[in-house]
Motif scaffolding. Structure first.
Motif, mmCIF file in Angstrom:
data_model
loop_
_atom_site.group_PDB
_atom_site.id
_atom_site.type_symbol
_atom_site.label_atom_id
_atom_site.label_comp_id
_atom_site.label_asym_id
_atom_site.label_seq_id
_atom_site.Cartn_x
_atom_site.Cartn_y
_atom_site.Cartn_z
ATOM 1 N N LEU A 49 38.774 45.829 54.580
ATOM 2 C CA LEU A 49 38.258 44.752 53.713
ATOM 3 C C LEU A 49 37.330 44.986 52.838
ATOM 4 N N CYS A 50 36.479 45.905 53.479
ATOM 5 C CA CYS A 50 35.197 46.218 52.483
ATOM 6 C C CYS A 50 35.538 46.935 51.322
ATOM 7 N N LEU A 51 36.465 47.914 51.704
ATOM 8 C CA LEU A 51 37.112 48.732 50.557
ATOM 9 C C LEU A 51 37.470 47.941 49.442
ATOM 10 N N GLY A 52 38.358 46.922 49.868
ATOM 11 C CA GLY A 52 39.040 46.189 49.120
ATOM 12 C C GLY A 52 38.237 45.342 47.976
ATOM 13 N N LEU A 53 37.164 44.741 48.926
ATOM 14 C CA LEU A 53 36.195 43.940 48.131
ATOM 15 C C LEU A 53 35.425 44.817 46.945
ATOM 16 N N PHE A 54 35.321 46.044 47.363
ATOM 17 C CA PHE A 54 34.263 46.892 46.668
ATOM 18 C C PHE A 54 35.252 47.233 45.451
ATOM 19 N N VAL A 55 36.587 47.818 45.580
ATOM 20 C CA VAL A 55 37.261 48.077 44.579
ATOM 21 C C VAL A 55 37.677 46.983 43.601
ATOM 22 N N GLY A 56 38.133 45.623 44.049
ATOM 23 C CA GLY A 56 38.239 44.542 43.056
ATOM 24 C C GLY A 56 36.868 43.940 42.398
ATOM 25 N N TYR A 57 35.927 44.031 42.794
ATOM 26 C CA TYR A 57 34.775 43.623 42.250
ATOM 27 C C TYR A 57 34.429 44.648 40.871
ATOM 28 N N ASP A 253 39.041 41.288 40.588
ATOM 29 C CA ASP A 253 40.514 41.559 40.198
ATOM 30 C C ASP A 253 40.960 42.968 40.918
ATOM 31 N N LEU A 254 41.705 42.978 41.992
ATOM 32 C CA LEU A 254 42.014 43.945 42.909
ATOM 33 C C LEU A 254 42.720 44.954 42.057
ATOM 34 N N VAL A 255 43.705 44.561 41.331
ATOM 35 C CA VAL A 255 44.600 45.074 40.448
ATOM 36 C C VAL A 255 43.770 46.278 39.487
ATOM 37 N N GLU A 256 43.339 45.415 38.465
ATOM 38 C CA GLU A 256 42.480 46.116 37.483
ATOM 39 C C GLU A 256 41.429 46.952 38.084
ATOM 40 N N GLY A 258 41.445 48.476 40.787
ATOM 41 C CA GLY A 258 42.082 49.591 41.469
ATOM 42 C C GLY A 258 42.391 50.684 40.260
ATOM 43 N N GLU A 259 42.848 50.136 39.464
ATOM 44 C CA GLU A 259 43.249 51.071 38.109
ATOM 45 C C GLU A 259 42.095 51.745 37.442
ATOM 46 N N GLN A 260 40.971 50.965 37.454
ATOM 47 C CA GLN A 260 39.747 51.588 36.742
ATOM 48 C C GLN A 260 39.129 52.746 37.602
ATOM 49 N N TRP A 261 39.017 52.292 39.196
ATOM 50 C CA TRP A 261 38.747 53.378 40.164
ATOM 51 C C TRP A 261 39.426 54.560 40.030
ATOM 52 N N ASN A 262 40.836 54.568 39.677
ATOM 53 C CA ASN A 262 41.800 55.492 39.856
ATOM 54 C C ASN A 262 41.282 56.346 38.722
ATOM 55 N N ALA A 263 41.442 55.784 37.580
ATOM 56 C CA ALA A 263 41.041 56.576 36.164
ATOM 57 C C ALA A 263 39.843 57.257 36.259
ATOM 58 N N LEU A 264 38.757 56.441 36.871
ATOM 59 C CA LEU A 264 37.601 57.186 36.608
ATOM 60 C C LEU A 264 37.143 58.105 37.646
ATOM 61 N N ILE A 265 37.766 58.152 38.868
ATOM 62 C CA ILE A 265 37.879 59.250 39.868
ATOM 63 C C ILE A 265 38.667 60.478 39.365
ATOM 64 N N HIS A 266 39.793 59.965 38.731
ATOM 65 C CA HIS A 266 40.792 61.095 38.239
ATOM 66 C C HIS A 266 40.127 62.076 36.992
ATOM 67 N N GLU A 267 39.345 61.088 36.124
ATOM 68 C CA GLU A 267 38.477 62.009 35.138
ATOM 69 C C GLU A 267 37.401 62.845 35.862
ATOM 70 N N CYS A 268 36.724 62.394 36.623
ATOM 71 C CA CYS A 268 35.775 63.055 37.149
ATOM 72 C C CYS A 268 36.174 64.186 37.815
ATOM 73 N N ILE A 269 36.993 64.036 38.718
ATOM 74 C CA ILE A 269 37.613 65.163 39.591
ATOM 75 C C ILE A 269 38.033 66.211 38.538
ATOM 76 N N GLY A 270 38.879 65.799 37.361
ATOM 77 C CA GLY A 270 39.550 66.412 36.698
ATOM 78 C C GLY A 270 38.436 67.432 35.522
ATOM 79 N N ILE A 271 37.281 66.787 35.439
ATOM 80 C CA ILE A 271 36.386 67.600 34.738
ATOM 81 C C ILE A 271 35.667 68.571 35.596
#
Length: 283
Positions: A49-57, A253-256, A258-271
């Motif tokens: 629940l906490c993770l979902g709230l954090f991701v969606g905020y 927005d849980l979907v938005e 999630g997408e932003q966190w995915n893109a952000l983590i993806h880029e940081c790990i990629g770099i």
């Protein structure tokens, strides 16, 4: 080695998806309930629940995303700048080739559509400016036409099929985008020098020119450093911004998110991964 790196990157991409983490926590909560370990089950559900709230905020992801998108400044495309460039490099990632294009006969453009629309704007305004579209597929098991083939179809549909350009249809990731694009640029520069018929000792007026590089703003930092590593001179053209300059303190927005966190983590790990493996160079 590059194939192993590509496969590993796809596995990591699955693991870093924030909403996948929520599902995994819920799964373990159900497992602990079956094992009659209610305290552990409640703990897993609380964390989920906490993770979902954090991701969606949304501010939680926008802080990092904004910093990534502003890491490379936008270059104004003045007539003087356009007069000095060798062409336009368009990185794939916005176009769906594969089975959709094959079965439906239509090219689908995803969320990074600005990579395509900005490219078409520049090509229409500069009919003599050549382009290189770079992209095969980022999927583990690609099927159907490549992104490059889909872009070629899209240009034809938009009346730009005769525009001078090159299609690179082997790359699966950012590093390969530039690795194969460099081969095309080197061949273009070689032919340009050959056609100029320069005599020995004459000033070389056909020195390699920088290329405009179109990709998403969050992806530009990694792309620019890979280009530096491979000695490709580029001028960044940032598109597909996901954040404004104002903070959205009230948005959830849980979907938005999630997408932003995915893109952000993806880029940081990629770099980080590219830096550790010597695939980029900060200048």
């Amino acid at each position: 080695m590059d194939s192993i790196f590509f496969f590993a990157s796809k596995v990591v991409h699955i693991l870093i998806e924030p909403l996948n983490g929520v599902l995994i926590l819920v799964f373990f909560a159900l497992l602990f309930l079956l094992l009659r370990k209610q305290q552990l089950a409640r703990r897993m559900l609380s964390i989920a629940l906490c993770l979902g709230l954090f991701v969606g905020y949304l501010p939680s992801s926008q802080w990092g995303m904004r910093a990534l998108e502003e890491a490379v400044p936008q270059t104004p495309l003045t007539p003087a700048v356009l007069a000095e460039v060798g062409g336009v490099i368009i990185l794939g990632g916005a176009i769906e080739g594969g089975l959709i294009a094959q079965d439906r006969g239509e090219v689908s453009i995803f969320s990074a559509a600005e990579r395509v629309t900005k490219a078409m704007e520049l090509l229409r305004q500069n009919p003599e400016l050549p382009f290189i579209f770079s992209g095969y597929s980022g999927r583990l098991m690609p099927q159907g036409p490549s992104e490059a083939d889909a872009f070629k179809q899209l240009l034809q549909e938009q009346g730009l099929g005769a525009h001078p350009g090159y299609y690179e249809n082997q790359s699966r990731n950012t590093y390969e985008n530039f690795l194969y694009t460099k081969q095309i640029i080197d061949a273009i520069d070689k032919n340009t020098v050959k056609d100029a018929n320069l005599v020995k000792g004459e000033k070389d007026s056909t020195a390699p020119k920088p290329w405009l590089l179109i990709t998403s703003a969050r992806h530009m930092l990694r792309s620019l450093q890979v280009a530096n590593k491979l000695d490709i001179a580029v001028i960044p053209v940032l598109v597909d911004y996901q954040t404004s300059k104002q903070q959205s303190w009230h948005r959830f927005d849980l979907v938005e998110g999630g997408e932003q966190w995915n893109a952000l983590i993806h880029e940081c790990i990629g770099i980080a991964a590219y830096w550790l493996t010597g695939k980029l160079e900060f200048r």
